[in-house]
Design an enzyme around this catalytic site. Structure first.
Site, PDB file in Angstrom:
ATOM      1  N   LYS A 171       0.828  -1.212   0.000  1.00  0.00           N
ATOM      2  CA  LYS A 171       0.000   0.000   0.000  1.00  0.00           C
ATOM      3  C   LYS A 171       0.866   1.269   0.000  1.00  0.00           C
ATOM      4  CE  LYS A 171      -3.468  -2.649  -0.340  1.00  0.00           C
ATOM      5  NZ  LYS A 171      -4.387  -3.264   0.586  1.00  0.00           N
TER       6      LYS A 171
HETATM    7  C1  LIG Z   1      -5.358  -4.435   1.007  1.00  0.00           C
HETATM    8  C2  LIG Z   1      -6.823  -4.292   1.009  1.00  0.00           C
HETATM    9  C3  LIG Z   1      -7.592  -4.537   2.154  1.00  0.00           C
HETATM   10  C4  LIG Z   1      -7.047  -5.204   3.376  1.00  0.00           C
HETATM   11  O1  LIG Z   1      -5.990  -4.567   3.964  1.00  0.00           O
HETATM   12  P1  LIG Z   1      -5.163  -5.329   5.096  1.00  0.00           P
HETATM   13  O2  LIG Z   1      -4.417  -4.217   5.772  1.00  0.00           O
HETATM   14  O3  LIG Z   1      -4.268  -6.309   4.385  1.00  0.00           O
HETATM   15  O4  LIG Z   1      -6.124  -5.997   5.999  1.00  0.00           O
HETATM   16  C5  LIG Z   1      -8.935  -4.230   2.127  1.00  0.00           C
HETATM   17  N1  LIG Z   1      -9.513  -3.736   1.019  1.00  0.00           N
HETATM   18  C6  LIG Z   1      -8.827  -3.520  -0.117  1.00  0.00           C
HETATM   19  C7  LIG Z   1      -9.541  -2.949  -1.286  1.00  0.00           C
HETATM   20  C8  LIG Z   1      -7.457  -3.804  -0.159  1.00  0.00           C
HETATM   21  O5  LIG Z   1      -6.780  -3.624  -1.300  1.00  0.00           O
END
Ligand SMILES: *Cc1c(COP(=O)(O)O)cnc(C)c1O
Length: 390
Positions: free
Chosen positions: A186
């Protein structure tokens, strides 16, 4: 051709990140403590929201958010079929029913007209989870209007949006609760981590208590000089707190969030320039609408399948042969076995999501990419086009 593999995404970690984590390790306080409080404060300031609760994933943040707004057994929560597993599963954690809606194929975001239709067919709708795919904001005005009209809460899946603007407003100040992800791919990372942001102090208190075993406020302080051995369990909570080691990384990453974003924007511009000559065979991703700002977490191209002698899977294989990693965001939820078997969804139920799913490819974008890396992706696409376009 590239000699070294270019991953689809890679975290940007420098010496300042490492120093911040090492200082926390040397400080002797590893679990949730002063670094978490500082990270929450800085994050809330950056978003312009009153409260931020740091947790160990965005999935945890989404779960806490739905719990805090009172989603329970047999309620319905409406979300986009074009999302990651996390968005749908948290609805099930609370015994509620996920109601999926189709997308606008141009933006890949929830279509407000389909949302309105879905609400009409719900018996006990409680909340909406818009997902801002790739860092392009959903059209929040009609979504918020539908929520207000139907008495629904809005929990935003903002895993891709740091930083994203919608009509001049930061994603994080619009819905009831907004959930961010610090997963390794991210826009900023703590390895694993998440943040729930809200303007509502009652919702913030509930999420804070439930994030650490449902124990009364500031439970983490019980092992410090300021703390006391005494605590009270107010509800059966969860173990979702973020440790200080990760918050330290989050703090140093957050300091560079605008620098990272500037680089992502520059890469997106270079792709636009370099790929526009192929716009007859590839549709390029739209930029944010007026007053908006795209985070460019993802750069998603769409193959015009009729113009190619290969399909999307083969295109990704050809990119891989040229040492370039790609991904797909996302395989629509309704096409997965769990959703088909549990809720009777058929692949054709959401025609826009299904059709666009077959065309999408996320090409590499991350701040550590050099201009030469970007050009090598553009060159690979030109080469594949030369070989496989009709
Ligand atoms: C990465 C992601 C999540 C989950 O994030 P985590 O921190 O791994 O729990 C939720 N929604 C979307 C759209 C994502 O890309």
């Amino acid at each position: 051709m590239r000699t070294e593999f270019l991953p689809f995404s890679s975290p940007t970690i420098d010496e300042s990140d490492i120093a911040e984590v090492v200082a926390t390790l040397r400080g002797g306080w590893l679990t949730s403590g002063p670094r978490v409080r500082e990270f929450e404060q800085r994050f809330a300031e950056r978003i312009g929201a009153p409260h931020a609760i740091a947790v160990n994933s965005c999935t945890a943040a989404l779960h806490l958010a739905l719990e805090a707004v009172g989603v329970g057994p047999d309620d319905e929560v409406i979300t986009s079929t074009m999302t990651f597993a996390a968005t749908g599963e948290v609805i099930r954690y609370l015994g509620a029913r996920p109601v999926l809606v189709d997308i606008d194929p141009a933006t890949l975001n929830m279509d407000p007209i389909q949302l309105e239709e879905a609400i009409k067919h719900c018996r006990r709708p409680r909340a909406i989870i818009p997902v801002h795919i790739g860092g392009l904001a959903c059209d929040m005005d009609p979504i918020m209007a539908l929520a207000a009209k139907n008495g629904l809460r809005v929990i935003e899946d903002a895993a891709h949006t740091l930083p994203t603007l919608y009509k001049g407003r930061m994603i994080g100040v619009i819905g009831d609760i907004t959930c961010f992800s610090f997963y390794s791919t991210k826009t900023i990372t703590t390895g694993e981590g998440g943040m729930a942001v809200t303007a509502d102090s009652a919702l913030a208190d509930r999420m804070r208590v439930m994030s650490l075993h449902g124990i009364s406020k500031d439970a983490w302080k019980r092992y410090t000089a300021a703390g006391s051995w005494y605590y009270e369990i107010l509800a059966p909570g969860f173990k979702y707190n973020m440790p200080d080691i990760l918050a330290a990384l989050g703090l140093s990453q957050l300091r560079r969030v605008d620098e990272f974003h500037a680089r992502r924007c520059a890469i997106a511009r270079r792709y636009h320039e370099g790929l526009k000559e192929h716009s007859d065979v590839i549709e390029l991703p739209p930029d944010a609408a007026a007053g908006g700002m795209h985070s460019w977490h993802l750069y998603i191209i769409k193959l015009n399948l009729g113009a190619w002698r290969l399909d999307r899977a083969m295109f990704i294989e050809e990119m891989k042969r040229r040492n370039i990693g790609c991904s797909v965001h996302f395989i629509p939820l309704h096409m997965h076995p769990y959703y088909r078997e549990t809720y009777g969804y058929a692949p054709t139920d959401f025609p826009h999501a299904k059709a666009v799913y077959e065309r999408i490819v996320s090409i590499p974008i991350f701040p550590g990419m050099s201009d030469a890396d970007v050009d090598s992706v553009i060159d690979a696409i030109r080469e594949i086009r030369g070989q496989f376009a009709v």
